[in-house]
Design an enzyme around this catalytic site. Structure first.
Site, PDB file in Angstrom:
ATOM      1  N   GLU A  25      -3.090  -5.880 -11.239  1.00  0.00           N
ATOM      2  CA  GLU A  25      -2.175  -5.036 -10.754  1.00  0.00           C
ATOM      3  C   GLU A  25      -3.597  -3.905  -9.873  1.00  0.00           C
ATOM      4  O   GLU A  25      -4.004  -3.563 -10.728  1.00  0.00           O
ATOM      5  CB  GLU A  25      -1.497  -4.201 -10.858  1.00  0.00           C
ATOM      6  CG  GLU A  25      -1.158  -3.132 -10.218  1.00  0.00           C
ATOM      7  CD  GLU A  25      -0.434  -1.780 -10.929  1.00  0.00           C
ATOM      8  OE1 GLU A  25      -0.757  -0.418 -10.660  1.00  0.00           O
ATOM      9  OE2 GLU A  25       0.782  -1.926 -11.924  1.00  0.00           O
ATOM     10  N   CYS A  69      -4.902   3.106  -8.661  1.00  0.00           N
ATOM     11  CA  CYS A  69      -5.172   2.399  -7.552  1.00  0.00           C
ATOM     12  C   CYS A  69      -4.237   2.487  -7.106  1.00  0.00           C
ATOM     13  O   CYS A  69      -4.308   2.389  -5.463  1.00  0.00           O
ATOM     14  CB  CYS A  69      -4.466   1.230  -8.469  1.00  0.00           C
ATOM     15  SG  CYS A  69      -2.664   1.098  -9.077  1.00  0.00           S
TER      16      CYS A  69
END
EC number: 1.2.1.78
Length: 485
Positions: A252, A288
């Site tokens: 990720e 993120c």
């Protein structure tokens, strides 16, 4: 270790076989709110990692043989115990990372909820029969053995606790690599977990990524790795792992996520969503999933920008343990410098600072504080529009047509999340289908719904988490055929 004043006297350790591992060196951790020394933690070397892996292998054999419901029962014991330490973990992340303590309490709650969801999935670990002939064909899901989870600094406890749940439920033992900058809650997690989990089932390793992290990635007996962090580091992990073994790696990674606001949207909700989606008040934009690009239709741009500026300017920046603070400092000097540099590049390329842009008032001279910042007149293709800043910097880009909005949204290397704001249901579906992102919200900011697959496409990652997909990804599928005649 329950109060801030004990940091200087508390000796942080890596536990193996129930006792502190004799790690030769330690490295300092800084307090983001002051920039000064906070404490020091073990700086594990390759030999320390190997010792942990060997101990973890022994623990996994017995754990993996347990029925899934028995593993779920143990996981729920851990959840109950961690809940008793809620305030301690929230405080650790607030002090260690500079994040508002009120939001870190939410992080603890979210982690425990997600852990509980994975415990609920115990019976879903069954395989299936496949009627391809008159013989018996069936599959089973089997654990890898020792797996590694490498966490990110921006949600230290959440990424530690919630991300070990699926591997443990699947029957693996876990080597947890604590984030370099914010290792404290990960180390404390292992200490607390040792009270209820079998010895060495969960071992936290602290240390610099270039040594301890690399040793984990390259260890031949770790065949499954889950990483959360930057795209550059994700690529390095893929390269390092490929040199020593064939490994299953999920990533990720970064995001340059777009919120697209069309003229027919609820503009008040869109403005609120843009500010909330930036995670200013959670991690100072260090996420993120932060929706750091706000794409607004030209006919409503002035109205939306004005409201966003009003909301952003009202965010109270202050020390992380201040209950009234809505945003804290950045985690390190490096992250602060990166954001300041990006703002400067944006201005150089023609962007206009309409909120923030410098040090906020009332925080004194110490610490890595930066006011939540909004840049208008950002040009598609410019440095600040293309690059993940990982800080409190929101860029506003104007578009004229649906096609232009999609082209801008897709014009970066990342593809983690996207948001579409419109009252036209047909447009909502069409745009959601066209944007290149692994997680798309319509008329919503950046909220995660536990149980839904979350993961990116393009340079934002490989694999999905927070869902059944994550649980199954920590198993290997075995197919068995029984010839009946």
């Amino acid at each position: 270790m329950t109060t801030p004043r004990k940091f200087d006297e508390y000796r942080w350790n890596v536990l193996v076989d129930g006792v502190p591992l004799n790690v030769e060196s330690r490295y300092p951790i800084s307090d983001p709110s002051t920039g000064r020394y906070l404490t020091q933690v073990p700086d594990c070397a390759e030999a320390d990692v190997d010792r942990a892996v060997q101990a973890s292998r022994q623990a996994q054999a017995e754990w993996g043989a347990l029925p899934p419901r028995a593993r779920a029962a143990k996981l729920r014991e851990l959840i109950t115990l961690l809940r008793e330490h809620r305030e301690e973990f929230a405080m650790l992340d607030a002090i260690d990372g500079g994040f508002p303590i009120s939001m870190m309490r939410n992080d603890v709650d979210a982690a425990l909820e997600l852990m509980d969801i994975f415990a609920d999935m115990a019976l879903d670990l069954g395989g299936k029969t496949i009627p391809v002939s008159t013989n018996l064909h069936f599959t089973t899901h089997e654990p890898f053995g020792v797996v590694a989870r490498i966490g990110a600094f921006n949600h230290p406890f959440f990424f530690a606790a919630s991300k070990v749940a699926a591997p443990l439920m699947a029957g693996n033992s876990v080597i947890l690599k604590a984030p370099d900058q914010t290792p404290l809650s990960s180390l404390r997690l292992a200490e607390v977990a040792a009270e209820v989990l079998p010895q060495n089932l969960l071992i936290t390793i602290s240390g610099r990524g270039r040594v301890a992290g690399r040793a984990i990635v390259r260890h031949p007996q770790i065949k499954r790795i889950g990483f959360i962090g930057s795209t550059d580091t994700g690529r390095s992990i893929q390269r390092d792992a490929a040199e020593v073994a064939v490994k299953h790696i999920s990533l990720e990674l970064g995001g340059k996520n777009a919120q697209i606001v069309f003229a027919d949207a609820d503009l008040e909700q869109a403005a609120l969503g843009a500010v909330n989606g930036m995670n200013f008040t959670w991690t100072a934009g260090q996420s993120c999933g932060s929706t750091s690009r706000l794409l607004v239709h030209e006919s409503v741009a002035d109205q939306v920008i004005a409201r966003v500026v009003e909301l952003v300017s009202a965010i109270a920046v202050g020390p992380p343990l201040d209950e009234n603070a809505q945003m804290g400092p950045l985690v390190s000097q490096a992250q602060y410098d990166k954001s300041v540099h990006a703002i400067g590049e944006g201005i150089r390329e023609g962007a206009k600072v309409v909120a923030g842009g410098g040090r906020p008032e009332g925080v004194g001279e110490g610490g890595w504080y930066l006011a939540p910042t909004v840049l208008a007149d950002v040009r598609p293709g410019s440095f600040i529009e293309q690059n993940e800043i990982f800080g409190p910097v929101l860029s506003v880009i104007i578009f004229a047509t649906d096609d232009e909005a999609v082209a801008i949204a897709n014009g970066v290397e990342y593809g983690l999340t996207a948001s579409v704001w419109t009252s036209d249901i047909t447009r909502a579906h069409l745009i959601a289908r066209r944007v290149e992102a692994g997680y798309v919200l319509v008329n919503g900011g950046s909220r995660h719904y536990w149980g839904l697959p979350f993961g990116g496409v393009k340079s934002s990652g490989v694999g999905s988490e927070e869902s059944m997909e994550e649980l199954i990804s920590y198993t290997e599928t075995k197919t068995t055929t029984v010839v009946l005649g």
